[in-house]
Design an enzyme around this catalytic site. Structure first.
Site, PDB file in Angstrom:
ATOM      1  N   GLY A 252       0.765  -1.243   0.000  1.00 12.52           N
ATOM      2  CA  GLY A 252       0.000   0.000   0.000  1.00 12.52           C
ATOM      3  C   GLY A 252       0.790   1.284   0.000  1.00 12.52           C
ATOM      4  O   GLY A 252       0.211   2.355  -0.187  1.00 12.52           O
ATOM      5  N   TYR A 338      -9.689   6.406 -11.239  1.00  7.41           N
ATOM      6  CA  TYR A 338      -9.380   7.040  -9.941  1.00  7.41           C
ATOM      7  C   TYR A 338      -9.075   8.527 -10.055  1.00  7.41           C
ATOM      8  O   TYR A 338      -8.603   9.123  -9.082  1.00  7.41           O
ATOM      9  CB  TYR A 338      -8.144   6.392  -9.287  1.00  7.41           C
ATOM     10  N   CYS A 365     -12.505   5.597 -27.936  1.00 11.60           N
ATOM     11  CA  CYS A 365     -13.824   6.201 -28.129  1.00 11.60           C
ATOM     12  C   CYS A 365     -14.558   6.416 -26.819  1.00 11.60           C
ATOM     13  O   CYS A 365     -15.612   5.805 -26.566  1.00 11.60           O
ATOM     14  CB  CYS A 365     -14.625   5.344 -29.100  1.00 11.60           C
ATOM     15  N   GLU A 366     -13.992   7.219 -25.964  1.00 14.92           N
ATOM     16  CA  GLU A 366     -14.570   7.593 -24.678  1.00 14.92           C
ATOM     17  C   GLU A 366     -14.142   9.023 -24.395  1.00 14.92           C
ATOM     18  O   GLU A 366     -12.945   9.334 -24.494  1.00 14.92           O
ATOM     19  CB  GLU A 366     -13.985   6.731 -23.543  1.00 14.92           C
TER      20      GLU A 366
HETATM   21  C1  PLP Z   1      -3.532  -8.033  -0.019  1.00  9.38           C
HETATM   22  C2  PLP Z   1      -2.789  -7.036  -0.811  1.00  9.38           C
HETATM   23  N1  PLP Z   1      -1.477  -6.926  -0.626  1.00  9.38           N
HETATM   24  C3  PLP Z   1      -0.741  -6.042  -1.343  1.00  9.38           C
HETATM   25  C4  PLP Z   1      -1.328  -5.225  -2.288  1.00  9.38           C
HETATM   26  C5  PLP Z   1      -0.460  -4.269  -3.039  1.00  9.38           C
HETATM   27  O1  PLP Z   1      -0.816  -2.971  -2.855  1.00  9.38           O
HETATM   28  P1  PLP Z   1       0.130  -1.813  -3.367  1.00  9.38           P
HETATM   29  O2  PLP Z   1       0.331  -2.005  -4.808  1.00  9.38           O
HETATM   30  O3  PLP Z   1      -0.585  -0.580  -3.039  1.00  9.38           O
HETATM   31  O4  PLP Z   1       1.425  -1.930  -2.605  1.00  9.38           O
HETATM   32  C6  PLP Z   1      -2.707  -5.307  -2.501  1.00  9.38           C
HETATM   33  C7  PLP Z   1      -3.384  -4.394  -3.447  1.00  9.38           C
HETATM   34  O5  PLP Z   1      -3.941  -3.407  -3.029  1.00  9.38           O
HETATM   35  C8  PLP Z   1      -3.456  -6.236  -1.749  1.00  9.38           C
HETATM   36  O6  PLP Z   1      -4.758  -6.366  -1.949  1.00  9.38           O
HETATM   37  N1  LYS Z   2      -5.483  -0.626  -9.177  1.00  5.46           N
HETATM   38  C1  LYS Z   2      -5.241   0.368  -8.164  1.00  5.46           C
HETATM   39  C2  LYS Z   2      -4.571  -0.209  -6.958  1.00  5.46           C
HETATM   40  C3  LYS Z   2      -5.356  -1.305  -6.343  1.00  5.46           C
HETATM   41  C4  LYS Z   2      -4.467  -2.230  -5.644  1.00  5.46           C
HETATM   42  C5  LYS Z   2      -5.005  -3.614  -5.587  1.00  5.46           C
HETATM   43  N2  LYS Z   2      -5.969  -3.845  -4.537  1.00  5.46           N
HETATM   44  C6  LYS Z   2      -4.474   1.543  -8.755  1.00  5.46           C
HETATM   45  O1  LYS Z   2      -4.191   1.549  -9.910  1.00  5.46           O
HETATM   46  O2  LYS Z   2      -4.194   2.492  -8.079  1.00  5.46           O
END
Ligand code: PLP
Ligand code: LYS
Length: 437
Positions: A252, A338, A365-366
């Site tokens: 995260g 996002y 096409c959006e």
């Molecule tokens: C369980 C879990 N671990 C790790 C991640 C990786 O997240 P990030 O790419 O924000 O580090 C995610 C995606 O959100 C996740 O769902």
């Molecule tokens: N897909 C998201 C992150 C989600 C991570 C996975 N749960 C992004 O582009 O920011």
């Protein structure tokens, strides 16, 4: 006006070369685009190794026990990348049968694999059981009973973590927040599910309950919610008399997408997690667990740059100067999903003063196919190239072939060497791309 000599959100090997063009790992980006076509995604090997080594060294500095880094492969994965990540000594967080198979074929050791997901299928669970992964991360009471039954039938003792949802808010986009009280992910603490799961799993002969996991969300820059979440995990474990051997506060940690974003160094993250785990165990007189972080975005975002070729331009009656590129929504849905913010540089003249306000749009096409709603750039001509940094995570892995676009080619760059990780078939006839999955 943004400084033209600031490449801090580009890969660490980014330079302006003798021809005045952008280069990465010594490779002229214009030549790469000519050789491999556009859109082109380039990954800088040195940047990914730098990120991995940074986390490993921060753990050595701050955590007195054992620690590991597992790459959350959903950020970007392919067989070629998987082989490299496995060679760096990383584990892998996988969430599907496809990701399990690629990780397995690439040589990741089973001891570094965690299977996540809020609705794992029987083949996914059985593949993980058969492989003997570090952890199947149980996401619900329902899944817990289903997995116990599968483990019994397959005569396996499942090594499991429980994904605990601490019902905490974090400061990020709502679509990528995962730990609040209404989240579809994990066993919530508030309604007693987390405690019930610990009681059940501790006593099941088909489970080896090894650890607790939580994942708060993505693109997070505050370390304190990690401390709070870890304390909450320990409170619920303690109340049930469970001493975790492994603790994973997920991934995260955020990255910089534009120069306006604050620093993204992971020191505060690793230090806070390390201190919180050490304190929680010290307070209880428990042995330190192994700590596992699961970064996805932080591992690969900065290493990736997307190269696009400029096509049509126009001025709207509102006075918006529109510059269209040959990619967009299909290779990068993050802006539409996002409201993600990006920046760009003109590859041929990265140091020219950015004097013209424009909107960079894609070719799909959006109306929502906008890459950068507002940016100042030097004037650009048809045929010139734009480079978008911080393109390495959740772009290609969430890409589509909308409008029958091909997936872009992907190259891995080392000094003196280019490796094609994914290729895009050349057009059979002008204007037609062939989709190759
Ligand atoms: C369980 C879990 N671990 C790790 C991640 C990786 O997240 P990030 O790419 O924000 O580090 C995610 C995606 O959100 C996740 O769902
Ligand atoms: N897909 C998201 C992150 C989600 C991570 C996975 N749960 C992004 O582009 O920011």
């Amino acid at each position: 006006m943004q400084p033209t000599d600031d490449f801090s959100i580009f890969p660490i090997t980014t330079r302006v070369n003798a021809a005045g063009r952008l280069s990465i790992a010594g490779h002229d980006l214009k030549s790469l685009a000519e050789t491999y076509g556009t859109p082109l995604y380039v990954y800088d090997g040195a940047t990914i190794r730098h990120q991995a080594e940074r986390l490993q060294s921060l753990f050595r500095q701050y955590y007195p026990g054992e620690a590991a880094v597992a790459y959350a492969v959903k950020a970007y994965f392919s067989h070629a990348l998987a082989v490299k990540m496995a060679e760096m000594g990383l584990g892998a967080d996988v969430v599907s049968y496809g990701e399990i198979r690629i990780a397995q074929q690439a040589g990741f050791p089973a001891e570094g694999i965690h299977l996540h997901g809020n609705n794992k299928s029987q083949p996914e669970l059985e593949a993980a059981l058969a492989w003997g992964v570090q952890a199947i991360v149980v996401d619900s009471l329902d899944e817990m009973r289903y997995l116990e039954d599968l483990a019994r039938k397959n005569q396996r003792r499942a090594r499991i973590w429980l994904r605990i949802t601490p019902d905490l808010r974090v400061n990020t986009h709502p679509h990528i927040e995962t730990s609040h009280a209404d989240s579809k992910f994990g066993l919530h603490i508030q309604n007693g599910e987390a405690a019930e799961a610990i009681r059940f799993c501790k006593n099941s002969p088909h489970f080896h309950l090894v650890g607790l996991h939580t994942h708060l969300g993505s693109q997070i820059f505050q370390a304190e919610p990690y401390r709070k979440a870890i304390e909450m995990l320990y409170e619920v474990a303690d109340a049930e008399g469970f001493v975790p051997e492994e603790i994973s506060p997920g991934g995260g940690w955020g990255v910089r997408y534009t120069e306006a974003d604050g620093p993204d160094d992971a020191e505060a993250w690793v230090r806070t997690v390390s201190e919180a785990v050490a304190a929680a165990n010290h307070q209880r007189g428990w042995k330190l667990p192994k700590v596992i972080l699961e970064p996805g975005r932080w591992m690969v975002a900065r290493a990736g740059v997307a190269l696009y070729r400029v096509g049509s331009q126009k001025m709207t009656p509102n006075g918006t100067h529109i510059v269209a590129i040959d990619g967009g929504l299909a290779d990068n849905p993050r802006v539409a999903l996002y409201g993600a913010q990006y920046t760009a540089r003109v590859v041929e003249r990265p140091s020219d003063p950015p004097t013209e306000a424009m909107r960079v749009v894609g070719k799909f096409c959006e109306s929502g196919d906008v890459l950068i709603p507002h940016i100042l750039l030097p004037p650009v001509q048809r045929g010139e190239l734009l480079a978008t940094p911080a393109a390495g995570a959740y772009q290609l892995s969430m890409s589509s072939n909308y409008n029958f676009a091909a997936r872009p080619a992907v190259v891995w760059l080392e000094e003196g060497r280019v490796e094609v990780m994914q290729c895009c078939e050349q057009p059979e006839q002008p204007g037609w791309w062939v989709y190759t999955p």
